[in-house]
Scaffold this motif. Sequence first.
Motif, PDB file in Angstrom:
ATOM      1  N   PRO A 175      94.599  35.940  29.581  1.00  0.00           N
ATOM      2  CA  PRO A 175      94.757  35.697  31.023  1.00  0.00           C
ATOM      3  C   PRO A 175      93.430  35.389  31.711  1.00  0.00           C
ATOM      4  O   PRO A 175      92.404  35.956  31.356  1.00  0.00           O
TER       5      PRO A 175
ATOM      6  N   ASN B  51      93.268  35.091  35.522  1.00  0.00           N
ATOM      7  CA  ASN B  51      93.227  35.899  36.751  1.00  0.00           C
ATOM      8  C   ASN B  51      94.526  36.654  37.013  1.00  0.00           C
ATOM      9  O   ASN B  51      94.595  37.477  37.896  1.00  0.00           O
ATOM     10  N   TYR B  52      95.569  36.337  36.276  1.00  0.00           N
ATOM     11  CA  TYR B  52      96.775  37.158  36.227  1.00  0.00           C
ATOM     12  C   TYR B  52      97.507  36.772  34.950  1.00  0.00           C
ATOM     13  O   TYR B  52      97.215  35.714  34.365  1.00  0.00           O
ATOM     14  N   PRO B  53      98.396  37.611  34.459  1.00  0.00           N
ATOM     15  CA  PRO B  53      98.873  37.467  33.082  1.00  0.00           C
ATOM     16  C   PRO B  53      99.401  36.081  32.709  1.00  0.00           C
ATOM     17  O   PRO B  53      99.137  35.589  31.622  1.00  0.00           O
ATOM     18  N   ASP B  54     100.129  35.424  33.616  1.00  0.00           N
ATOM     19  CA  ASP B  54     100.729  34.145  33.243  1.00  0.00           C
ATOM     20  C   ASP B  54      99.810  32.955  33.434  1.00  0.00           C
ATOM     21  O   ASP B  54     100.184  31.826  33.128  1.00  0.00           O
ATOM     22  N   ASN B  55      98.636  33.189  33.994  1.00  0.00           N
ATOM     23  CA  ASN B  55      97.680  32.091  34.225  1.00  0.00           C
ATOM     24  C   ASN B  55      96.581  32.224  33.170  1.00  0.00           C
ATOM     25  O   ASN B  55      95.619  32.965  33.344  1.00  0.00           O
ATOM     26  N   THR B  56      96.771  31.509  32.077  1.00  0.00           N
ATOM     27  CA  THR B  56      95.932  31.786  30.906  1.00  0.00           C
ATOM     28  C   THR B  56      94.882  30.701  30.675  1.00  0.00           C
ATOM     29  O   THR B  56      95.036  29.562  31.098  1.00  0.00           O
TER      30      THR B  56
END
Length: 471
Positions: free
Chosen positions: A36, A38-43
């Motif tokens: 990640p 900056n958040y889990p789904d933004n890799t």
Amino acid sequence: MEFHLFSAETYRKRRENLVSNFDRGLIWLPGNSEAPMNYPDNTYHFRQDSNFLYYAGVDLPDLSLLIDVAEGKTYLCGDNRSIELVVWMGPQPSLQEIGKRVGIENTLTSNQLLERLKKAVQVKEEIHFLPPYRGLTIIKIAHWLDRAIKDIKSGASLQLIEAVIGQRSVKEEQELKQMEIALSITRDMHLEVMYEARVGRKESELMAGLMAVMYRENVNLAYPVILTVNGQTLHNHDHSHVLQEGQLLLGDFGAECPMHYAGDITRTVPANGVFNERQKEIYQIVLEGQKTAIEMMAPGIPYRDVHLAAARKMTEGLIAMGLMKGDVDEAVQNGAHALFFPHGLGHMIGLDVHDMEDLGEDLLGYDGEVKRSAQFGLRSLRYGKKLSEGNVLTVEPGLYFIPELIDIWADEKKNASFICYNKLEPFRDFGGIRIEDNFAITETGTQLLGPAIPKETRDIEFLMSADRLTG
Ligand code: GLY
Ligand code: MN
Ligand code: MN
């Protein structure tokens, strides 16, 4: 989904070769997961682990390779992708399907892998793993092996590290072909910069151009781009300057091929397209240093000696220019040249741009015969060992004028019998020059990998003055 793989036989043979170093235990190679930003789904862009790629080839996250040595069985481990993932990411091949393509018949789910590892821990079966370099992998190993996080890196298997280094250090013919692909794209990226560089242009515009060339080939960078008028800062990733008259532009960048083999090339060009006399003089010294190194490289020659030969050649040039003085050999023995050449001559390259650096630089690059020096400059040489046929290394001498370093050395009168500090004032804003190419060691010498990229001053000037061919 397109996979770029060697034959199943290639991976099977590599694993057989690896296993022949062991008579018991488990070999566990966890692949990488998504990381990640900056958040889990933004890799971040997904990059598979290179050791996993070498032995299992599959370029997908959340997989592991497990080899049970005694049982003689290999498992591809992971979970079949859920319909959720298919909805968001498109059709996914089953573990069994991808396993077949890399010669692996057996699969384990994550839970089954966990159970197998638990059992191994209970009966004190050896579990061989490599030193992890990502936080998540360290946590995963600690959790799955029920060990403390602080013990994970030191708990890596020396036997496995040495076996992997032994194999990956000698490139197969098909690996060299992949490196040629990476270097051919890398050449086009460098030519793009040479065509487009001129006074008034921003580094970031040139950066955009080289990235466009790369993305057209649907590949990625092998490492972060260095493209700067401040080439004296060795790993400078800033691209905020506008090219000025009299400046040099140092470009150190390369692409990975679709199978993830790296290219690593540096060229240094004048911002206005024509080297001035001083730039030409220093450039020629670096080029002579590189040529000296290339001529000397052959099986049986320690790369440390090649580094020192290049250092001596460049010191000779600096003495002739009046920037250094005294005896060449003595100057190099004392590390005086490192004021201008503070880094190593090169490193192994392959699936990683600094190949296998995750396994430990000293284990990879040094041995009982060649020990790492503690001297400033030479201590940064990543690879010192004797060369062998099939090794692939970069050759990247450079000369830099780093005002902060010059001031400290001058204050300390360091190596004052070899350095003409009073002659360095006009060079404080010179920048730096590095020239880097990639070579395979052959039976008798070296083979340049990839297409030749202009590096003689007249060829660079010609290219920079040429109108781009269109159509
Ligand atoms: N591009 C990093 C290096 O040359 O080592
Ligand atoms: Mn390099
Ligand atoms: Mn480089």
